[in-house]
Design an enzyme around this catalytic site. Sequence first.
Site, PDB file in Angstrom:
ATOM      1  CG  HIS B 189      -2.219  -0.762   0.903  1.00  0.00           C
ATOM      2  ND1 HIS B 189      -3.069  -1.231   1.863  1.00  0.00           N
ATOM      3  CD2 HIS B 189      -2.768  -1.106  -0.279  1.00  0.00           C
ATOM      4  CE1 HIS B 189      -4.100  -1.832   1.292  1.00  0.00           C
ATOM      5  NE2 HIS B 189      -3.939  -1.777  -0.010  1.00  0.00           N
ATOM      6  NE  ARG B 296      19.316  12.021 -28.131  1.00  0.00           N
ATOM      7  CZ  ARG B 296      18.230  12.768 -28.208  1.00  0.00           C
ATOM      8  NH1 ARG B 296      17.180  12.471 -27.471  1.00  0.00           N
ATOM      9  NH2 ARG B 296      18.195  13.809 -29.003  1.00  0.00           N
ATOM     10  NE  ARG B 332      22.343   8.410 -31.212  1.00  0.00           N
ATOM     11  CZ  ARG B 332      22.287   9.671 -30.786  1.00  0.00           C
ATOM     12  NH1 ARG B 332      22.230  10.665 -31.657  1.00  0.00           N
ATOM     13  NH2 ARG B 332      22.269   9.933 -29.501  1.00  0.00           N
ATOM     14  CD  GLU B 431      25.904  12.456 -36.013  1.00  0.00           C
ATOM     15  OE1 GLU B 431      25.340  13.170 -35.162  1.00  0.00           O
ATOM     16  OE2 GLU B 431      26.120  11.248 -35.844  1.00  0.00           O
ATOM     17  CG  ASP B 455      26.860  16.311 -33.432  1.00  0.00           C
ATOM     18  OD1 ASP B 455      27.128  17.220 -32.620  1.00  0.00           O
ATOM     19  OD2 ASP B 455      26.866  15.105 -33.130  1.00  0.00           O
ATOM     20  NE  ARG B 465      24.350  22.175 -29.736  1.00  0.00           N
ATOM     21  CZ  ARG B 465      23.291  21.458 -29.403  1.00  0.00           C
ATOM     22  NH1 ARG B 465      22.140  22.028 -29.248  1.00  0.00           N
ATOM     23  NH2 ARG B 465      23.402  20.168 -29.268  1.00  0.00           N
ATOM     24  CB  CYS B 502      16.483  12.408 -35.451  1.00  0.00           C
ATOM     25  SG  CYS B 502      18.216  12.029 -35.711  1.00  0.00           S
TER      26      CYS B 502
END
Lengths: 90, 586
Positions: B189, B296, B332, B431, B455, B465, B502
């Site tokens: 519970h 991923r 991937r 990429e 990428d 970045r 993606c």
Amino acid sequence: MVELVVTVPNKLGIHARPAAMIVRAAVEFDSEIWLESPADKVNAKSIMGVMTLAASGGTSVTVSAAGDDETTAVEAVADVIKSGFGEEMI
Amino acid sequence: MLFKGIPASHGIAIGPAFLLKVEELRHARRTLDSDHEAELEVLRFQKAISDVRHDLENIADSMGNVVEGRQILEFLLLLLQDPTINKEVESRIRCGLVNAEYAVSTALRGVMDKFEVMADPYIRERVADVRDVGRRVIEKLIGTEKEALKNLDQPAVLVAKDLDPSETAGLKPGQVLAFVTDMGGRTSHTTILARSLGIPAVVGLQKITAEINPRDILIVDGIHGHVIVNPTKKELKYYRNVRNRFFEAEDLIQRNNPGPAVTEDGVEFELAANIELPHEVELVNKLEADGIGLFRTEFLRLVQEKGENEKDHYEIYNKVAVQMLPKPVIIRTYDMGGDKFRTGLDTDDEANPFLGYRAVRIGLDRPEEFSIQLRAILRASVHGNIKLMFPMVTHIEQLRRLLDLLDLVKNDLRSRGVPFNEEMQVGIMVETPATVIVLDLILPYVDFVSIGTNDLTQYTLAVDRGNPKVADLYDSFHPAVLRQIDTIVKLCHSRDKWVGICGSMAGDPLAVPLLIGFGVNELSVAPTLIPDVKKMIGVVTTTAAREMAVKSLSIETGLRVRALVHSYVVGKYPEILLDENDWRLT
């Protein structure tokens, strides 16, 4: 003293939640109410009792009651069991 | 330090530990002198029962509309008022001439013994409820109550040997971020309550109370049943991100337009989801995405601290693929390195991690280990619509070696009679500019490609970045990036290859019309972005998208491209989410 035999219709049988539903129905009545399986006989107003009965799906249980409102009490408790507790049936 | 337990209640929480110490209750036997004294003791017991009932009813009221919570409290109330037990306690007091505390504890011991031997594990778990109610009654009788929780002065993760259901019901979700316990099972519970209150919980950790000090920082991963004590910065960053996404889920489902993504002129468009953790599939399905465009797998490193385990991989791939059926799932392979955490990988700090040891570069360097992942993906491929995707392929010889390794694994499976999908599609991420430039040479080797715009942008523009001094130069709308996307799509379609996107550009509302216009086959975005992207697709016609895409190729700056799209959609989609730079457009 009134008796009624019912079969536990839901897959999981009388586990905690169904036991609570039975007890809540039983405590509404003044009569003494019992549940009896091939293994044990317990007070239907006792959550511990009803749970330790551990009646699995398909088991026959006898509902009995003694007292002024015994007829309606037996029917009310038997109805709760027959309803299958809103769960998946066998 | 990582502890593994039973995931009891979903969610992620991060916060300081609060140790809940529970005193053992003393209820020594005291012999009564007379029947009169016994009657007084019975009265004291009945008073305790009625006081506890009052407490439990108050907790039940405070649960408001948490249905499971109220049901559990009602169950505890039935236990408290059980006539069989109460009669037994009273007769123990009267016949044995013993104090109420002792009578309660011995009577309950008998009941719990009976429960513990029950065949049904669900009923066995109810022992905790009996103990809970018994403890409350004894506490009332002794006159001591657990005050510890009241000392909680800031939101914290509760650490305890065990929590009683009624105690859990009283927890305030804002105050208790999560709880972790040594004891407990999935159907107790306590855990059901945690779920209905939305408090993340990991139980069954066995000895965690002995390992945690007050104020230690804990990450509670109620999804996998992990507790990380004093996490590293990377672990914190990773889990903060996961947690934020978790909170947004409910709101998203409300905002999502039902059904598939359809353009304004009625063309269905494939909108898939990028996921990181297996449980996200549930949300993805609720949002009616067309598949997983990017699964991923890096998190598997985190959950397998004892090294690669094929079973872990297989079970997760299998589960995700089956839940998504018949929709596709693009898995991937590991993309470790770069900015992604490296738990378990003994790599040195690199001067240039993005140009360094990452993704398939590591995989090819450790073929034995990498084969474990490939084997698991292949084995899962018979149960779902699985496609395999290699990240960061820059050299064709690299791709050949990857495919050779995959063949090796396939041969091994064949020789052992292990089934796999012989037709499983294999693709790569595009990429790097290098991949774009030689794509015509690469395409014969693969079934599909997916463009990783993050990428691709950073490698194309040579901008990190993550570095605030140059981050403003990072721009996926830069003509160099747009022109590459155009090139990739044209090339793929001329060779009948499928091409998806993606990267995070796919989830940028202003990029959506352009990407549709370039002709990509699919957009795959974070689940949280699906409602907005779907809406965006709905306000664009394919003709207008095509026109904007063509026009964008001859525009000089990224900002002007954004302005072009913005002026088209602003009237149709006024609540469009704008990038922080876009105030300049309005």
